[in-house]
Scaffold this motif. Structure first.
Motif, PDB file in Angstrom:
ATOM      1  N   ASN A 148       0.873  -1.292   0.004  1.00 34.88           N
ATOM      2  CA  ASN A 148      -0.083   0.044  -0.045  1.00 34.88           C
ATOM      3  C   ASN A 148       0.908   1.471  -0.141  1.00 34.88           C
ATOM      4  OD1 ASN A 148      -2.371   1.605  -0.024  1.00 34.88           O
ATOM      5  ND2 ASN A 148      -2.947   0.766   2.245  1.00 34.88           N
ATOM      6  N   LEU A 149       2.077   1.197   0.628  1.00 37.63           N
ATOM      7  CA  LEU A 149       2.955   2.332   0.786  1.00 37.63           C
ATOM      8  C   LEU A 149       4.145   1.672   0.076  1.00 37.63           C
ATOM      9  CD1 LEU A 149       3.834   5.094   1.361  1.00 37.63           C
ATOM     10  CD2 LEU A 149       4.548   4.135   3.670  1.00 37.63           C
ATOM     11  N   ASP A 150       4.755   2.427  -1.131  1.00 40.37           N
ATOM     12  CA  ASP A 150       5.996   2.056  -1.797  1.00 40.37           C
ATOM     13  C   ASP A 150       6.978   2.842  -1.271  1.00 40.37           C
ATOM     14  OD1 ASP A 150       7.805   1.166  -3.427  1.00 40.37           O
ATOM     15  OD2 ASP A 150       6.918   1.858  -5.146  1.00 40.37           O
ATOM     16  N   LEU A 151       8.003   2.618  -0.329  1.00 44.49           N
ATOM     17  CA  LEU A 151       8.868   3.176  -0.070  1.00 44.49           C
ATOM     18  C   LEU A 151      10.013   3.617  -1.021  1.00 44.49           C
ATOM     19  CD1 LEU A 151       9.361   2.207   3.702  1.00 44.49           C
ATOM     20  CD2 LEU A 151       8.226   4.360   3.083  1.00 44.49           C
ATOM     21  N   GLU A 152      10.330   2.638  -1.734  1.00 44.59           N
ATOM     22  CA  GLU A 152      11.458   2.669  -2.565  1.00 44.59           C
ATOM     23  C   GLU A 152      10.803   3.877  -3.696  1.00 44.59           C
ATOM     24  OE1 GLU A 152      14.266   2.222  -2.741  1.00 44.59           O
ATOM     25  OE2 GLU A 152      14.317   1.030  -1.110  1.00 44.59           O
ATOM     26  N   GLY A 153       9.541   3.706  -4.090  1.00 44.53           N
ATOM     27  CA  GLY A 153       8.847   4.828  -5.061  1.00 44.53           C
ATOM     28  C   GLY A 153       9.043   6.080  -4.702  1.00 44.53           C
ATOM     29  N   LEU A 154       8.973   6.393  -3.358  1.00 51.09           N
ATOM     30  CA  LEU A 154       8.934   7.606  -3.020  1.00 51.09           C
ATOM     31  C   LEU A 154      10.226   8.462  -3.684  1.00 51.09           C
ATOM     32  CD1 LEU A 154       8.494   7.410   0.782  1.00 51.09           C
ATOM     33  CD2 LEU A 154       6.892   7.979  -0.721  1.00 51.09           C
ATOM     34  N   LYS A 155      11.049   7.960  -3.824  1.00 54.12           N
ATOM     35  CA  LYS A 155      12.553   8.334  -4.516  1.00 54.12           C
ATOM     36  C   LYS A 155      12.246   9.123  -5.792  1.00 54.12           C
ATOM     37  CE  LYS A 155      15.331   5.488  -1.854  1.00 54.12           C
ATOM     38  NZ  LYS A 155      16.356   4.394  -1.759  1.00 54.12           N
ATOM     39  N   ALA A 156      11.157   8.430  -6.597  1.00 53.40           N
ATOM     40  CA  ALA A 156      10.694   9.148  -7.738  1.00 53.40           C
ATOM     41  C   ALA A 156       9.927  10.411  -7.884  1.00 53.40           C
ATOM     42  CB  ALA A 156      10.134   8.000  -8.815  1.00 53.40           C
ATOM     43  N   LEU A 157       9.201  10.814  -6.588  1.00 57.31           N
ATOM     44  CA  LEU A 157       8.494  11.678  -6.400  1.00 57.31           C
ATOM     45  C   LEU A 157       8.944  13.243  -6.064  1.00 57.31           C
ATOM     46  CD1 LEU A 157       5.777   9.791  -4.275  1.00 57.31           C
ATOM     47  CD2 LEU A 157       5.855  10.076  -6.961  1.00 57.31           C
ATOM     48  N   SER A 158       8.293  14.138  -6.004  1.00 55.12           N
ATOM     49  CA  SER A 158       9.031  15.303  -5.585  1.00 55.12           C
ATOM     50  C   SER A 158       8.813  15.508  -4.292  1.00 55.12           C
ATOM     51  CB  SER A 158       8.023  16.527  -6.081  1.00 55.12           C
ATOM     52  OG  SER A 158       6.628  16.512  -5.247  1.00 55.12           O
ATOM     53  N   LEU A 159       9.660  16.345  -3.692  1.00 48.17           N
ATOM     54  CA  LEU A 159       9.840  16.262  -2.075  1.00 48.17           C
ATOM     55  C   LEU A 159       8.413  16.505  -1.640  1.00 48.17           C
ATOM     56  CD1 LEU A 159      11.194  16.557   0.632  1.00 48.17           C
ATOM     57  CD2 LEU A 159      11.706  18.953   0.197  1.00 48.17           C
ATOM     58  N   ASN A 160       7.516  17.485  -1.845  1.00 46.26           N
ATOM     59  CA  ASN A 160       6.195  17.569  -1.413  1.00 46.26           C
ATOM     60  C   ASN A 160       5.245  16.290  -1.477  1.00 46.26           C
ATOM     61  OD1 ASN A 160       6.787  20.062  -0.237  1.00 46.26           O
ATOM     62  ND2 ASN A 160       6.115  21.131  -2.312  1.00 46.26           N
ATOM     63  N   GLU A 161       5.447  15.705  -2.638  1.00 49.33           N
ATOM     64  CA  GLU A 161       4.615  14.531  -3.097  1.00 49.33           C
ATOM     65  C   GLU A 161       5.005  13.417  -1.848  1.00 49.33           C
ATOM     66  OE1 GLU A 161       3.533  14.942  -7.751  1.00 49.33           O
ATOM     67  OE2 GLU A 161       5.134  13.965  -7.080  1.00 49.33           O
ATOM     68  N   ALA A 162       6.190  13.114  -1.871  1.00 51.08           N
ATOM     69  CA  ALA A 162       6.852  11.886  -0.987  1.00 51.08           C
ATOM     70  C   ALA A 162       6.458  12.262   0.361  1.00 51.08           C
ATOM     71  CB  ALA A 162       8.368  11.992  -1.327  1.00 51.08           C
ATOM     72  N   ARG A 163       6.560  13.619   0.831  1.00 48.80           N
ATOM     73  CA  ARG A 163       6.143  13.980   2.141  1.00 48.80           C
ATOM     74  C   ARG A 163       4.693  13.727   2.450  1.00 48.80           C
ATOM     75  NH1 ARG A 163       7.585  19.362   2.405  1.00 48.80           N
ATOM     76  NH2 ARG A 163       9.589  18.881   3.311  1.00 48.80           N
ATOM     77  N   ALA A 164       4.075  13.988   1.513  1.00 48.15           N
ATOM     78  CA  ALA A 164       2.375  13.884   1.640  1.00 48.15           C
ATOM     79  C   ALA A 164       2.132  12.205   1.921  1.00 48.15           C
ATOM     80  CB  ALA A 164       1.824  14.441   0.477  1.00 48.15           C
ATOM     81  N   ARG A 165       2.696  11.555   1.001  1.00 45.38           N
ATOM     82  CA  ARG A 165       2.350  10.064   1.229  1.00 45.38           C
ATOM     83  C   ARG A 165       2.932   9.627   2.515  1.00 45.38           C
ATOM     84  NH1 ARG A 165       2.113   7.042  -3.483  1.00 45.38           N
ATOM     85  NH2 ARG A 165       1.489   5.491  -2.006  1.00 45.38           N
ATOM     86  N   LEU A 166       3.983   9.891   3.027  1.00 47.30           N
ATOM     87  CA  LEU A 166       4.456   9.573   4.255  1.00 47.30           C
ATOM     88  C   LEU A 166       3.556  10.084   5.745  1.00 47.30           C
ATOM     89  CD1 LEU A 166       8.053   9.806   4.243  1.00 47.30           C
ATOM     90  CD2 LEU A 166       6.929   7.746   4.310  1.00 47.30           C
ATOM     91  N   GLU A 167       3.108  11.067   5.084  1.00 46.50           N
ATOM     92  CA  GLU A 167       2.295  11.717   6.352  1.00 46.50           C
ATOM     93  C   GLU A 167       0.823  11.304   6.390  1.00 46.50           C
ATOM     94  OE1 GLU A 167       2.446  15.949   5.709  1.00 46.50           O
ATOM     95  OE2 GLU A 167       3.965  16.485   6.931  1.00 46.50           O
ATOM     96  N   GLY A 168       0.554  10.426   5.268  1.00 53.00           N
ATOM     97  CA  GLY A 168      -0.839   9.583   5.264  1.00 53.00           C
ATOM     98  C   GLY A 168      -0.799   8.629   6.347  1.00 53.00           C
TER      99      GLY A 168
END
Length: 296
Positions: free
Chosen positions: A191-211
């Motif tokens: 449901n949460l792809d941690l490796e995939g965060l690296k391809a996102l922008s900082l704000n997008e990646a942060r928003a995913r984690l804050e979910g």
DNA sequence: AGCCAGGCAGAGA
DNA sequence: TCTCTGCATGGC
């Protein structure tokens, strides 16, 4: 003691303070023993020490080509180039001077997320204890050498997802157990792809984690900075808030929004590194840093 | 003994 | 949008 085969690798480095790097609140599993740092990286035990212009790595089991360690230690990062991106202010210059050779690691995202989930309102020695208990109980056993003592890898998300909250609490993590369990479930299920965060922008990646429950701005920024490759992420904890307040706004009370504006706007593309110098610098000044020196 | 710790989330103003 | 509070546990 075992007298079996040993594997050794030396990385050529300069301006690398191994102690400051491994013991500055980025990672929580390194233990200084007999003049070297012992730890487990990606399921492999390793012993690290500083020499003349080198970091020396040893293991009693086959480490493969050592690239996993080169990446973890970020040996090839040009520290001078990083420091050159810092804004030219006296506060930062002093912090850099007091922590010469401090670097950021590139950690495993799951271990980093889980560790910082357990970190809230705990002191660093206490976080180390909780992480250690968790690894002992649910981490895969790892040997450092043939017939040598047993260590433990960091527990996999899939393992922790199946552990009850009350069992997690036995590792003294208190109310943080529910958040850890939820995060383990999210990661294990895909449901949460941690490796995939690296391809996102900082704000997008942060928003995913804050979910995730229990993950706010600070913990998200720690994961992004220490594991996600986002060198501009700037976690603001109580110490960094104190450093920014005392040093950039001396003699007056500062509103939280002013601190965050400074954190986001002032420090540039390697702001996270600047943050780590400020963090380690003020903790050093407060006597919270163990005096294990070792600038290569 | 009381305050603090690499916070977060919900409630109330 | 700000401030206050509870949450567990242990160090100092």
């Amino acid at each position: 003691m075992s007298s079996g085969r040993r594997w050794v690798r030396e990385f050529r480095v300069r301006d690398y303070d191994l102690g400051a790097t491994l013991d500055s609140g980025q990672a929580f599993r390194w233990v200084f023993r007999d003049g070297a740092w012992e730890g487990v990286v990606g399921g492999r035990w390793v012993r690290l020490s500083s020499g003349e212009g080198v970091i020396r790595a040893e293991s009693g089991v086959d480490p493969g080509n050592w690239e996993w360690l080169r990446e973890y230690l970020r040996v090839s990062v040009d520290l001078e180039a990083v420091l050159a991106t810092f804004p030219p202010d006296a506060v930062l210059a002093e912090a850099v001077r007091s922590c010469r050779g401090l670097r950021l690691l590139r950690q495993d995202p799951w271990e980093c997320l889980a560790s910082f989930l357990m970190s809230s309102t705990k002191q660093i020695p206490q976080i180390r204890q909780v992480v250690g208990l968790l690894c002992e109980r649910w981490g895969k056993p790892v040997r450092g050498s043939e017939g040598g003592p047993m260590f433990h890898a960091f527990p996999e998300a899939g393992v922790l997802a199946k552990v009850s909250e009350s069992e997690l609490r036995e590792c003294r993590m208190g109310f943080r157990a529910a958040s850890l369990r939820a995060a383990a479930g999210a990661v294990a299920s895909g449901n949460l792809d941690l490796e995939g965060l690296k391809a996102l922008s900082l704000n997008e990646a942060r928003a995913r984690l804050e979910g995730l429950p229990g993950v706010g701005r600070k913990i998200a920024d720690c994961v992004l900075l220490f594991a996600g490759g986002f060198d501009a992420a700037f976690p603001v904890d109580v110490w960094v808030r104190r450093a920014l307040g005392e040093w950039y706004f001396p003699g007056r009370t500062v509103r939280a929004a002013e601190i965050m504006a400074l954190a986001e706007g002032h420090f540039g593309p390697y702001g996270g590194w600047a943050q780590q110098y400020l963090f380690h610098g003020i903790r050093k000044r407060a006597g919270r840093v163990a005096p294990v020196a070792g600038l290569v």
